[in-house]
Design a protein around this motif. Structure first.
Motif, PDB file in Angstrom:
ATOM      1  N   LYS A 167       0.821  -1.214   0.000  1.00  0.00           N
ATOM      2  CA  LYS A 167       0.000   0.000   0.000  1.00  0.00           C
ATOM      3  C   LYS A 167       0.857   1.266   0.000  1.00  0.00           C
ATOM      4  CE  LYS A 167      -3.933   2.141   2.330  1.00  0.00           C
ATOM      5  NZ  LYS A 167      -4.975   1.994   3.366  1.00  0.00           N
ATOM      6  N   GLU A 168       1.901   1.330   0.860  1.00  0.00           N
ATOM      7  CA  GLU A 168       2.754   2.515   0.923  1.00  0.00           C
ATOM      8  C   GLU A 168       3.563   2.693  -0.354  1.00  0.00           C
ATOM      9  OE1 GLU A 168       3.054   5.118   3.280  1.00  0.00           O
ATOM     10  OE2 GLU A 168       1.129   4.187   3.644  1.00  0.00           O
ATOM     11  N   GLN A 169       3.970   1.557  -0.952  1.00  0.00           N
ATOM     12  CA  GLN A 169       4.693   1.633  -2.223  1.00  0.00           C
ATOM     13  C   GLN A 169       3.773   2.162  -3.321  1.00  0.00           C
ATOM     14  OE1 GLN A 169       5.841  -2.487  -2.304  1.00  0.00           O
ATOM     15  NE2 GLN A 169       7.897  -2.080  -1.549  1.00  0.00           N
ATOM     16  N   ASN A 170       2.517   1.728  -3.307  1.00  0.00           N
ATOM     17  CA  ASN A 170       1.548   2.201  -4.299  1.00  0.00           C
ATOM     18  C   ASN A 170       1.328   3.708  -4.197  1.00  0.00           C
ATOM     19  OD1 ASN A 170      -0.192   1.432  -6.470  1.00  0.00           O
ATOM     20  ND2 ASN A 170      -1.938   1.831  -5.146  1.00  0.00           N
ATOM     21  N   LYS A 171       1.406   4.226  -2.968  1.00  0.00           N
ATOM     22  CA  LYS A 171       1.287   5.672  -2.737  1.00  0.00           C
ATOM     23  C   LYS A 171       2.420   6.411  -3.458  1.00  0.00           C
ATOM     24  CE  LYS A 171       0.743   8.750   1.274  1.00  0.00           C
ATOM     25  NZ  LYS A 171       0.801   8.781   2.750  1.00  0.00           N
TER      26      LYS A 171
END
Length: 767
Positions: A212-216
């Motif tokens: 999720k944080e990488q997708n951000k």
């Protein structure tokens, strides 16, 4: 008998693979057709086009025919290229058509919709998507949301849907190996499957396990500065490469790979990541190191290399001077000095001809400062060039009338005269006019080097100017705040002067040197570049970053790194964020922190992070492995033998291994000793060397960003790693390991590992 979920999904995948095969056959036919058309056009051109140059109409007809043929060829070339790219994508899709499925229901719709996500979109008819590209807006749901109400951005604004299913597939050659249903962003079981795979000499493009944080990070389109602080192995580099792929997809037609540049730590790293974007169906962006950028701009100077920078022994006075040169205060001092140069202080070089001054320094200075005070440096220089060229033209006319030139032209042979005439028509009104033309052409050719010196600003004495700036720095900055007396500062300037006389410049000096030159010539920077990525940001100085921001004024910046791994800037790296805040609009700055380390097993991560005292947060991913080992031997011969045994074990376990030494001389010495024992190892000697399969021996400063199944740390003893400011270096070395970490030392282990809990490693001591 009803089919299992896996069988149902395999049936669907078989149908999709069959349609991919049909599309691939069609693409191959298009490639063959475009190639045949190209050959036919070339053959027709060769056989039927007649060059007619006898009349104007004939010349026009020939030109139009040639132009028509070129257009047809270009069209077929484009068709061939598009079909080839399409076939390449289809061949990749055939092996792994997709890796995820999401089921969701939009507000107002009666039934849920299923979407399958893969490396690229695939349709069997218009707007009927069998596979959605992982970068499509709808695919964001897979990476960001758990089950239930989920929102995602679209070109028409935010949409909210009810997510009812998240299914993940492990696929090999079109066959589903495993199916996971999860309510997580990406299930841990799938991550474990991927992370347990062996390493390679190339980074892989794993878009199925984006967190999720990488997708951000990947999908951010609003920030002028995106700053990613990521623990070692947190996936920051792969996320940023996927960000490049996403931006090229999102702005297709408005952004090309040539408008994206990545500054990486070294050429080895460039080699390591060069397959990621092609695997994602995109061309590689421009890649270079800061050293390469600087070297390209000052080709006549030897710029300090990574090895020289790492191994330089600097006394406290030199370290204080370097810290000052790396600072934003120094950057502002260059700007203040440039303002001063608008009134006085410019240094010039005489423009010489045949060993004598043609335009003296004094003449050039008088012209330069003869213009109105409201001129800026760019206009002042441009006007000076024009004035010098005008004076040169007057000298050409005068010199052309001299007896020397008249006689020289009369003695020229026909070939030399033809060269003087060039393309000029020879229908002169009379012989005097023709002679005037020839003598002027003769002198113009003689003075060509002078013209080149003027147009290329060779009358600017940048070396003298930079030294003048350094000498007068105490008038612009209080050097006492940097921990230096004025005399101590002047002593460091003497060292810089000596380097410049020997054709050398340090990496700390070259940034200010280039920026001062850019200010003097009024350089506007690269206006085409739209996205700048800087990896291993912790090893950049504030001055270097300010220089790059000035060099790419229209670009958005993505900076990533791990403040725990600063090799060159040490404690300064932690003030970097504060300094960046003064360069970028805070409202358009996004900071993302990745704390979980996926690269290493939990045992390696837990061991490595205990090397740090006050490091940034590091969280281990729950993947088990062996404890790191520490072997302490009585002498080097015994140590080399133990390392050789470890390499043999790693080879039996099919593990890629890197032996990381502290410096270059250790790399060379150890490589020879291992080869004498029959080990096949390759020494990495320079940052421009290619990565090769098999065991490598590499100095610590070249290991940045790389990862291997097994890491052997060579001679981590108290002599080699004694200084407190080497703590981050030791952490960086250990955190390269994915599955196995073995540390070897002669005599006494480094005190930097003294605080690690005894239950975090296995110790073998033969001392």
């Amino acid at each position: 008998m009803s089919l299992t979920i896996k069988e149902q999904e395999q049936k669907r995948m078989d149908q999709v693979v069959a349609k991919i095969d049909q599309a691939a056959a069609k693409s191959q036919a298009n490639i063959d057709s475009a190639g045949a058309d190209q050959r036919a056009i070339m053959e027709d051109f060769k056989n039927n086009v007649r060059i007619k140059t006898g009349t104007y109409s004939g010349m026009m007809e020939t030109a139009l025919t040639v132009r028509q043929q070129q257009t047809m060829l270009q069209e077929r070339e484009n068709n061939w290229r598009q079909a080839t790219q399409q076939l390449d994508v289809l061949q990749r899709l055939k092996k792994t058509p997709y890796f995820a499925r999401i089921d969701f229901q939009e507000n107002g719709e009666k039934k849920p919709e299923s979407v399958y996500i893969g490396l690229s979109s695939f349709t069997d008819k218009t707007d009927h998507f069998l596979i959605y590209d992982w970068r499509a807006p709808i695919s964001s749901i897979y990476y960001d949301g758990g089950l239930g109400q989920v929102s995602y951005d679209t070109p028409d604004g935010e949409q909210t849907v009810d997510l009812t299913l998240k299914r993940q597939f492990m696929v090999e050659n079109g066959q589903i190996l495993t199916v996971f249903d999860t309510d997580e962003t990406v299930g841990d079981q799938m991550l474990l499957e991927v992370l347990d795979e062996a390493s390679d000499t190339k980074m892989k493009s794993i878009v199925s396990t984006i967190q999720k944080e990488q997708n951000k990070i990947i999908r951010d389109t609003k920030s002028d500065l995106l700053f990613v602080q990521g623990a070692a192995g947190s996936g920051k580099t792969s996320a940023v490469l996927q960000r490049v792929a996403f931006l090229l997809y999102r702005y297709r037609g408005n952004l090309s790979s040539s408008q994206v540049i990545l500054f990486s730590p070294n050429q080895l790293f460039n080699d390591y990541i060069d397959q990621v974007l092609p695997e994602l169906g995109e061309q590689n962006m421009v890649q270079m190191t800061f050293y390469q950028y600087a070297k390209r701009r000052v080709p006549k100077l030897h710029v300090e290399t990574l090895q020289e920078r790492f191994e330089k022994e600097t006394e406290p006075q030199g370290r204080a001077a370097k810290k000052l040169k790396d600072s934003l205060a120094f950057f502002k001092a260059v700007n203040a000095y440039a303002d001063f140069l608008n009134q006085q202080g410019m240094h010039f070089k005489a423009i010489s001809f045949r060993g004598k001054p043609f335009f003296s320094k004094e003449q050039i200075k008088e012209i330069y400062y003869g213009f109105n005070l409201n001129y800026n440096l760019r206009n002042r220089l441009s006007a000076t060039r024009e004035a010098l060229l005008k004076k040169l033209s007057g000298r050409v006319n005068r010199e052309a009338r001299t007896e020397r030139v008249q006689k020289a032209v009369q003695e020229l042979g026909q070939d030399e005269l033809n060269a003087l005439y060039g393309d000029h028509p020879r229908n002169f009104a009379n012989g005097d006019k023709e002679m005037t033309f020839l003598t002027q052409a003769y002198v113009t050719r003689e003075f060509q080097s002078i013209k080149k010196s003027i147009t290329r600003n060779r009358f600017i004495n940048i070396n003298g100017q930079y030294v003048h700036f350094l000498r007068h720095l105490p008038d612009l900055v209080d050097v006492k705040e940097a921990g230096l007396t004025v005399d101590e500062w002047q002593a460091t300037v003497d060292e810089t002067v000596a380097d410049l006389k020997n054709g050398k410049i340090s990496l700390a000096d070259v940034s200010a040197y280039l920026y001062l030159f850019d200010q003097i010539i009024g350089k506007r920077g690269d206006l085409e570049m739209r996205q700048v990525f800087i990896d291993e940001i912790q090893d950049y100085s504030a001055f270097q970053l300010a220089l790059l921001k000035a060099e790419f004024p229209r670009a958005k910046f993505t900076m990533l790194g791990d403040l725990n791994q600063s090799i060159f800037t040490q404690e300064n790296s932690h003030s970097l964020l504060n300094e960046l805040n003064t360069m970028f609009d805070a409202a358009k700055t996004q900071v993302v922190q990745l704390t979980k380390s996926y690269r290493s097993t939990q045992q390696i991560t837990d061991f490595s992070k205990e090397i740090l005292h006050d490091g940034e947060a590091v969280e281990a991913f729950d993947r088990n492995g062996d404890l790191p080992t520490i072997t302490v031997d009585i002498d080097q011969e015994q140590l080399v033998g133990d390392v050789a045994e470890q390499l043999a074990q790693n080879e039996r376990d099919n593990m890629t291994t890197a032996i990381i030494t502290k410096n270059f001389s250790e790399t060379i010495e150890l490589t020879e000793k291992l080869k004498q024992r029959g080990q096949k190892v390759t020494a990495i000697k320079t940052e421009n060397q290619r990565l090769v399969p098999g065991t490598i021996v590499v100095p610590s400063y070249l290991a940045k960003g790389l990862e291997f199944d097994a890491i052997v740390v060579w001679n981590a003893n108290e002599e080699n790693y004694a200084r407190e400011d080497e703590r981050q270096l030791v952490y960086t070395i250990c955190s390269r390991a994915m599955h196995r970490l073995n540390i070897f030392a002669v005599g006494e282990l480094t005190p930097l590992m003294a605080g690690i809990s005894a239950d975090k490693y296995k110790l073998t001591s033969r001392v």
